[in-house]
Write a protein that holds these residues in place. Structure first.
Motif, short mmCIF file in Angstrom:
data_model
loop_
_atom_site.label_atom_id
_atom_site.label_comp_id
_atom_site.label_asym_id
_atom_site.label_seq_id
_atom_site.Cartn_x
_atom_site.Cartn_y
_atom_site.Cartn_z
N GLU A 52 -0.40 -1.82 -2.78
CA GLU A 52 -0.14 -0.87 -1.69
C GLU A 52 -1.42 -0.22 -1.20
O GLU A 52 -1.58 0.03 -0.01
CB GLU A 52 0.88 0.17 -2.14
CG GLU A 52 2.27 -0.41 -2.31
CD GLU A 52 3.30 0.63 -2.71
OE1 GLU A 52 3.03 1.84 -2.59
OE2 GLU A 52 4.40 0.22 -3.13
N TYR A 56 -2.91 -0.43 2.55
CA TYR A 56 -3.20 0.80 3.28
C TYR A 56 -4.64 0.82 3.78
O TYR A 56 -4.91 1.23 4.91
CB TYR A 56 -2.94 2.01 2.38
CG TYR A 56 -3.19 3.33 3.05
CD1 TYR A 56 -2.25 3.89 3.92
CD2 TYR A 56 -4.35 4.05 2.81
CE1 TYR A 56 -2.48 5.11 4.53
CE2 TYR A 56 -4.59 5.27 3.41
CZ TYR A 56 -3.65 5.79 4.27
OH TYR A 56 -3.89 7.00 4.88
N PHE A 87 -3.29 8.89 1.26
CA PHE A 87 -2.29 7.90 0.89
C PHE A 87 -1.38 8.42 -0.22
O PHE A 87 -0.16 8.34 -0.12
CB PHE A 87 -2.97 6.61 0.45
CG PHE A 87 -2.04 5.60 -0.18
CD1 PHE A 87 -1.15 4.90 0.60
CD2 PHE A 87 -2.06 5.38 -1.54
CE1 PHE A 87 -0.27 3.98 0.03
CE2 PHE A 87 -1.21 4.46 -2.13
CZ PHE A 87 -0.31 3.77 -1.33
#
Length: 93
Positions: A52, A56, A87
């Protein structure tokens, strides 16, 4: 993200106790020519969090973002402290 949604995540990043900050650190290596950002205090599915983060930050090469197999820290090439902070806050940490 609501607290109930955060519990559905397969990973957890614990904040630093006295200050309440996220455990994101920048460091220099190799006579200050190599810049790295390290995320610590991760429990759960570290590989999924790494994927992830790569998505990102739009990192395509595996060598630019990796999990340290011994410590369980995620190490990202370059200084990304601000971006990683945003994030993780967006994820509810």
């Amino acid at each position: 993200m609501a607290p109930s949604d955060m519990t559905k995540l397969p990973y957890y990043v614990q904040r630093i106790h006295p200050s309440g900050q996220l455990p994101i650190y920048t460091q220099f290596k190799g006579h200050r020519t190599l810049k790295q950002t390290k995320v610590r205090k991760i429990s759960g599915d570290v590989q999924r969090l790494m994927r992830e983060i790569k998505e990102y930050l739009d990192i395509e090469q595996d060598k630019d973002c990796a999990v340290n197999a011994v410590t369980g820290h995620i190490v990202v090439k370059g200084h990304w402290k601000g971006e990683l902070d945003r994030f993780l806050v967006s994820k509810g940490f």
